[in-house]
Motif scaffolding. Structure first.
Motif, PDB file in Angstrom:
ATOM      1  N   GLY A  89       0.776  -1.300   0.085  1.00  0.00           N
ATOM      2  CA  GLY A  89       0.040  -0.020   0.095  1.00  0.00           C
ATOM      3  C   GLY A  89       0.744   1.074   0.062  1.00  0.00           C
ATOM      4  O   GLY A  89       1.836   1.389  -0.942  1.00  0.00           O
ATOM      5  N   THR A  90       0.733   2.076   1.098  1.00  0.00           N
ATOM      6  CA  THR A  90       1.516   3.054   1.183  1.00  0.00           C
ATOM      7  C   THR A  90       2.644   3.250   2.105  1.00  0.00           C
ATOM      8  O   THR A  90       3.446   4.090   2.170  1.00  0.00           O
ATOM      9  CB  THR A  90       0.719   4.394   1.572  1.00  0.00           C
ATOM     10  N   VAL A  91       3.196   1.860   2.176  1.00  0.00           N
ATOM     11  CA  VAL A  91       4.319   1.862   2.989  1.00  0.00           C
ATOM     12  C   VAL A  91       5.227   0.583   2.544  1.00  0.00           C
ATOM     13  O   VAL A  91       4.826  -0.089   2.045  1.00  0.00           O
ATOM     14  CB  VAL A  91       3.901   1.168   4.531  1.00  0.00           C
ATOM     15  N   LEU A  92       6.625   1.022   2.545  1.00  0.00           N
ATOM     16  CA  LEU A  92       7.663   0.082   1.968  1.00  0.00           C
ATOM     17  C   LEU A  92       8.208  -0.183   3.005  1.00  0.00           C
ATOM     18  O   LEU A  92       8.859   0.180   3.928  1.00  0.00           O
ATOM     19  CB  LEU A  92       8.585   1.037   1.213  1.00  0.00           C
ATOM     20  N   GLU A  93       8.232  -1.872   3.060  1.00  0.00           N
ATOM     21  CA  GLU A  93       8.829  -2.507   4.153  1.00  0.00           C
ATOM     22  C   GLU A  93      10.042  -3.111   3.559  1.00  0.00           C
ATOM     23  O   GLU A  93      10.320  -3.811   2.672  1.00  0.00           O
ATOM     24  CB  GLU A  93       7.697  -3.687   4.447  1.00  0.00           C
ATOM     25  N   VAL A  94      11.029  -2.840   4.386  1.00  0.00           N
ATOM     26  CA  VAL A  94      12.531  -3.009   4.000  1.00  0.00           C
ATOM     27  C   VAL A  94      13.179  -4.013   5.042  1.00  0.00           C
ATOM     28  O   VAL A  94      13.331  -3.547   6.247  1.00  0.00           O
ATOM     29  CB  VAL A  94      13.193  -1.696   3.869  1.00  0.00           C
ATOM     30  N   THR A  95      13.562  -5.188   4.680  1.00  0.00           N
ATOM     31  CA  THR A  95      14.442  -6.000   5.606  1.00  0.00           C
ATOM     32  C   THR A  95      16.044  -5.804   5.335  1.00  0.00           C
ATOM     33  O   THR A  95      16.330  -6.084   4.280  1.00  0.00           O
ATOM     34  CB  THR A  95      13.865  -7.547   5.184  1.00  0.00           C
ATOM     35  N   LEU A  96      16.625  -5.252   6.296  1.00  0.00           N
ATOM     36  CA  LEU A  96      17.987  -5.049   6.041  1.00  0.00           C
ATOM     37  C   LEU A  96      18.831  -6.361   5.934  1.00  0.00           C
ATOM     38  O   LEU A  96      18.786  -7.373   6.555  1.00  0.00           O
ATOM     39  CB  LEU A  96      18.358  -4.127   7.144  1.00  0.00           C
ATOM     40  N   ASN A  97      20.118  -6.238   5.403  1.00  0.00           N
ATOM     41  CA  ASN A  97      21.092  -7.254   5.283  1.00  0.00           C
ATOM     42  C   ASN A  97      21.732  -6.906   6.541  1.00  0.00           C
ATOM     43  O   ASN A  97      22.216  -8.101   7.212  1.00  0.00           O
ATOM     44  CB  ASN A  97      21.935  -7.024   3.928  1.00  0.00           C
ATOM     45  N   GLU A  98      22.295  -5.768   6.632  1.00  0.00           N
ATOM     46  CA  GLU A  98      22.812  -5.475   8.007  1.00  0.00           C
ATOM     47  C   GLU A  98      22.260  -4.536   9.066  1.00  0.00           C
ATOM     48  O   GLU A  98      21.911  -3.674   8.451  1.00  0.00           O
ATOM     49  CB  GLU A  98      24.207  -4.734   7.694  1.00  0.00           C
ATOM     50  N   PRO A  99      21.992  -5.216  10.176  1.00  0.00           N
ATOM     51  CA  PRO A  99      21.135  -4.373  10.884  1.00  0.00           C
ATOM     52  C   PRO A  99      22.129  -3.065  11.667  1.00  0.00           C
ATOM     53  O   PRO A  99      23.147  -3.165  11.247  1.00  0.00           O
ATOM     54  CB  PRO A  99      21.064  -5.324  12.507  1.00  0.00           C
ATOM     55  N   ILE A 100      21.297  -2.060  11.792  1.00  0.00           N
ATOM     56  CA  ILE A 100      21.769  -0.729  12.275  1.00  0.00           C
ATOM     57  C   ILE A 100      21.981  -0.868  13.780  1.00  0.00           C
ATOM     58  O   ILE A 100      21.026  -0.875  14.271  1.00  0.00           O
ATOM     59  CB  ILE A 100      20.787   0.325  11.762  1.00  0.00           C
ATOM     60  N   GLN A 101      23.276  -0.764  14.138  1.00  0.00           N
ATOM     61  CA  GLN A 101      23.544  -0.628  15.815  1.00  0.00           C
ATOM     62  C   GLN A 101      23.280   0.704  16.207  1.00  0.00           C
ATOM     63  O   GLN A 101      23.378   1.494  15.525  1.00  0.00           O
ATOM     64  CB  GLN A 101      24.888  -1.209  15.939  1.00  0.00           C
ATOM     65  N   PRO A 102      22.898   0.641  17.374  1.00  0.00           N
ATOM     66  CA  PRO A 102      22.889   1.947  18.304  1.00  0.00           C
ATOM     67  C   PRO A 102      24.159   2.962  17.890  1.00  0.00           C
ATOM     68  O   PRO A 102      24.906   2.543  17.892  1.00  0.00           O
ATOM     69  CB  PRO A 102      22.732   1.636  19.555  1.00  0.00           C
ATOM     70  N   GLY A 103      23.605   4.133  17.284  1.00  0.00           N
ATOM     71  CA  GLY A 103      24.745   5.316  17.424  1.00  0.00           C
ATOM     72  C   GLY A 103      25.449   5.027  15.822  1.00  0.00           C
ATOM     73  O   GLY A 103      26.189   5.783  15.848  1.00  0.00           O
ATOM     74  N   LYS A 104      25.048   3.916  15.127  1.00  0.00           N
ATOM     75  CA  LYS A 104      25.627   3.876  13.760  1.00  0.00           C
ATOM     76  C   LYS A 104      24.681   4.475  12.651  1.00  0.00           C
ATOM     77  O   LYS A 104      23.782   4.585  12.854  1.00  0.00           O
ATOM     78  CB  LYS A 104      26.026   2.478  13.651  1.00  0.00           C
ATOM     79  N   ASN A 105      25.657   4.895  11.712  1.00  0.00           N
ATOM     80  CA  ASN A 105      24.836   5.007  10.746  1.00  0.00           C
ATOM     81  C   ASN A 105      25.018   4.124   9.364  1.00  0.00           C
ATOM     82  O   ASN A 105      25.858   3.591   9.367  1.00  0.00           O
ATOM     83  CB  ASN A 105      25.081   6.953  10.106  1.00  0.00           C
ATOM     84  N   THR A 106      23.792   4.576   8.371  1.00  0.00           N
ATOM     85  CA  THR A 106      24.063   3.744   7.183  1.00  0.00           C
ATOM     86  C   THR A 106      23.597   4.597   6.109  1.00  0.00           C
ATOM     87  O   THR A 106      22.976   5.392   6.218  1.00  0.00           O
ATOM     88  CB  THR A 106      23.251   2.465   7.445  1.00  0.00           C
ATOM     89  N   THR A 107      23.852   4.261   5.023  1.00  0.00           N
ATOM     90  CA  THR A 107      23.589   4.907   3.582  1.00  0.00           C
ATOM     91  C   THR A 107      22.550   4.032   2.764  1.00  0.00           C
ATOM     92  O   THR A 107      23.024   3.172   2.202  1.00  0.00           O
ATOM     93  CB  THR A 107      24.592   5.658   2.996  1.00  0.00           C
ATOM     94  N   PHE A 108      21.245   4.473   2.598  1.00  0.00           N
ATOM     95  CA  PHE A 108      20.450   4.231   1.679  1.00  0.00           C
ATOM     96  C   PHE A 108      20.360   4.879   0.416  1.00  0.00           C
ATOM     97  O   PHE A 108      20.355   6.072   0.252  1.00  0.00           O
ATOM     98  CB  PHE A 108      18.981   4.073   2.105  1.00  0.00           C
ATOM     99  N   THR A 109      20.213   4.241  -0.672  1.00  0.00           N
ATOM    100  CA  THR A 109      20.346   4.781  -2.077  1.00  0.00           C
ATOM    101  C   THR A 109      19.107   4.268  -2.659  1.00  0.00           C
ATOM    102  O   THR A 109      18.714   2.881  -2.965  1.00  0.00           O
ATOM    103  CB  THR A 109      21.421   4.380  -2.923  1.00  0.00           C
ATOM    104  N   MET A 110      18.149   4.989  -3.118  1.00  0.00           N
ATOM    105  CA  MET A 110      16.859   4.525  -3.747  1.00  0.00           C
ATOM    106  C   MET A 110      16.696   5.477  -5.089  1.00  0.00           C
ATOM    107  O   MET A 110      17.132   6.407  -5.319  1.00  0.00           O
ATOM    108  CB  MET A 110      15.896   4.548  -2.754  1.00  0.00           C
ATOM    109  N   GLU A 111      16.262   4.614  -6.181  1.00  0.00           N
ATOM    110  CA  GLU A 111      15.705   5.036  -7.384  1.00  0.00           C
ATOM    111  C   GLU A 111      14.204   4.614  -7.440  1.00  0.00           C
ATOM    112  O   GLU A 111      13.796   3.397  -7.253  1.00  0.00           O
ATOM    113  CB  GLU A 111      16.585   4.666  -8.596  1.00  0.00           C
ATOM    114  N   TRP A 112      13.495   5.654  -8.017  1.00  0.00           N
ATOM    115  CA  TRP A 112      12.349   5.373  -8.344  1.00  0.00           C
ATOM    116  C   TRP A 112      11.474   6.044  -9.428  1.00  0.00           C
ATOM    117  O   TRP A 112      11.981   7.012  -9.899  1.00  0.00           O
ATOM    118  CB  TRP A 112      11.222   5.702  -6.964  1.00  0.00           C
ATOM    119  N   ASP A 113      10.405   5.458  -9.608  1.00  0.00           N
ATOM    120  CA  ASP A 113       9.496   6.304 -10.906  1.00  0.00           C
ATOM    121  C   ASP A 113       8.252   6.559  -9.962  1.00  0.00           C
ATOM    122  O   ASP A 113       7.585   5.871  -9.194  1.00  0.00           O
ATOM    123  CB  ASP A 113       8.966   5.216 -11.963  1.00  0.00           C
TER     124      ASP A 113
END
Ligand SMILES: [Zn+2]
Length: 574
Positions: A89-113
């Motif tokens: 519906g109006t939500v994108l559910e994403v299951t991560l390969n690598e969990p994000i630990q507290p205090g850490k950051n990660t970068t998501f890159t997305m392309e869409w139409d």
């Protein structure tokens, strides 16, 4: 943006920091445009609720494939590696390969139409007043994760809750479109009313401009575009630039010019009565389908009478503080957003439009009383989408929410209420406060215990009904007054007594569980504080000593206590 097909492609680089103490195995994005498709939750809810919003009705069910809205992700990577996702519906559910630990950051890159829907509600193309693009909730927007967990609410009717971030946005569109919205334009040499007066605009590449905006510390990014916008800049207080974008329509021009100094006055009012606006720019943009608040801007419909134009601008601008700076979760605590906004914008209108009303919230009290007596009230803790009717939501969020503050002024005093709003701003800007956070500020400012007020008013549908039960002149010449608590909700009581000689005196009965008293609200009137009323006692007596003869008396003559039956509040009146 392809202005012929109303489709666009997007690319997003999102650097996300997990500021929580939890390990995140999933993330969620909102894909709000997907609501504008036949059979969506928004469509079905609108066709099944008892009082649908006239702007929505059954219109979504009738959208053709080239009129619907959608956001279709075509690629999503986490730190360069593809991740699995599912559009629900109006939500994108994403299951991560690598969990994000507290205090850490990660970068998501997305392309869409994406395809911009025909304007139905808030966002879309070709609105009723001919504005080409109202681009709100137009990009995949990361859901908020906080101490209550994920807030990946589906888009059904309303309310947005987001993550603060620094936005850097580039939009490429045909050169004849003027863009207004969130953020500071980085390349004003493209003209369209930006840049120095008389400066010649650079030549567009292939007939298109790429607009570059930066918006620090906002939780939303909105824009609108039209090829027939007038763009004015008006100087606001503290060096804030006020931008106005409106259609080149002779019938609305004068109102939109006159709106500009009023908007500057509003900003001054909110700066003083809440706290200083922290950005350097605010834009009032003709677009959307009524009025809706966004970061550093608002989209409003513009073909209005002047009072309505100023009123909607005041309301939407006031949201800046409650929806963007404090940013309560408005899906859960809608009254803290719409109610507080309604309260402060009514106060501002009373001053700016010189309305001089003794109670600028009387309409809100009437609305609340109507709902409370209708038997259809639901508690303010109801999730914004799950009220039985739009009317119950509207009155509960806006009217009962505004009365929450106006009535708090009755309980702790107007000066303490003003101090509370200022301290709320100072303590809670950029922190997503909860109802308890607000009431604690009021408690600290006033020295009065207020848990009972927060609980009964916001978590129950208990009502206030106090009555004058009996007034008896005693043998000794004094007067014995008996009051009665009929409703379940406790309140402190002001009783205004008028004597035969025309003089007045107020008797103040604190509620025992307040463990404190409000200062005298009317220093020019005599006030006598009598003993506390402990809530469970259904009746309460006090004596007016002999001397002057009592002509009449009234509970809460200021009418700021939301008593649902005012018929029994007085004696000897009229
Ligand atoms: Zn509002």
């Amino acid at each position: 943006m392809n202005v012929k097909t109303h489709q666009y492609t997007g690319k997003q680089i999102l650097k996300y920091t997990n500021n929580s103490p939890d390990v995140l195995n999933k993330v969620f994005y909102h894909l709000y445009f997907n609501a504008f498709q036949p059979g969506s939750e928004m469509d079905v809810r609108s066709r099944t609720i008892e009082d649908p919003d006239g702007r929505v009705g059954d219109r979504i069910s009738k959208l053709a494939p080239n009129e619907i809205g959608y956001i279709k992700p075509t690629m999503l990577k986490q730190d360069g590696k593809k991740v699995n996702y599912e559009v629900v519906g109006t939500v994108l559910e994403v299951t991560l390969n690598e969990p994000i630990q507290p205090g850490k950051n990660t970068t998501f890159t997305m392309e869409w139409d994406a395809q911009v829907p025909l304007q139905i509600r808030r966002s879309g193309r070709d609105n009723a007043e001919g504005v080409a693009y109202s681009m709100t909730q137009w990009y995949p927007k990361l859901a908020e994760y906080d101490f209550e967990g994920w807030h990946a609410d589906p888009y059904i009717a309303r309310e947005f809750h987001g993550v603060w971030g620094d936005f850097d946005v580039k939009i490429t569109i045909d050169a004849d479109y003027t863009i207004g919205g969130t953020g500071y334009l980085q390349n004003p040499e493209i003209g369209h009313g930006y840049g120095a007066v008389g400066q010649k605009a650079v030549k567009p590449k292939k007939g298109k401009y790429t607009w570059h905006f930066k918006a620090p510390k906002v939780h939303d990014f909105t824009w609108a575009a039209d090829n027939d916008y007038i763009h004015d800049i008006y100087p606001g207080p503290n060096g804030v630039e006020l931008h106005f974008f409106y259609k080149n329509n002779p019938e609305i021009k004068e109102n939109w010019k006159n709106l500009q100094p009023k908007t500057a006055e509003m900003l001054t009012f909110f700066n003083e009565h809440i706290g200083p606006y922290p950005y350097k720019q605010y834009s009032v943009i003709q677009g959307g389908d009524g009025g809706m608040e966004y970061a550093m801007c608002t989209l409003i419909t513009g073909e209005r009478k002047f009072g309505s134009l100023v009123g909607v601008t005041a309301h939407e601008m006031a949201h800046t503080w409650f929806q963007f700076l404090m940013a309560t979760n408005e899906a859960r605590h809608e009254w803290m957003d719409e109610g507080f906004t309604s309260y402060i914008s009514s106060e501002a209108m009373n001053v700016i439009m010189d309305e001089k009303s003794p109670n600028p919230h009387s309409g809100s009290y009437r609305g609340y009383t109507f709902l409370a007596n209708s038997g259809k009230e639901q508690p303010q803790t109801t999730q914004a989408d799950r009220y039985a009717s739009n009317r119950a939501y509207g009155i509960t969020a806006y009217s009962k929410g505004a009365v929450f503050l106006a009535q708090l002024g009755y309980i702790i005093g107007e000066e303490n209420l003003q101090k509370t709003l200022n301290k709320y701003y100072t303590d809670w800007t950029f922190k997503h406060p909860t109802p308890n956070d607000f009431i604690r500020v009021a408690e600290k400012v006033s020295g009065i215990e207020l848990e009972w007020y927060l609980i009964d008013w916001t978590q129950t549908t208990n009502t206030i009904d106090y009555a004058v039960k009996d007034v008896v002149v005693q043998d000794n010449g004094g007067t014995k007054v008996t009051l009665e608590r009929i409703g379940l909700m406790p309140m402190p009581i002001d009783v205004d007594v008028t004597y035969e000689d025309g003089s007045q005196e107020q008797f103040y009965i604190p509620l025992q569980m307040m463990r404190g008293e409000k200062p005298n609200p009317y220093p020019n009137m005599k006030r006598t504080q009598v003993r506390d009323w402990a809530w469970s006692y259904p009746t309460y007596e006090f004596d007016i000593p002999k001397g002057k003869k009592v002509k009449s008396l009234m509970i809460d003559a200021s009418k700021r206590m939301a008593d649902i039956n005012s018929e029994n509040n007085s004696w000897g009146v009229g």
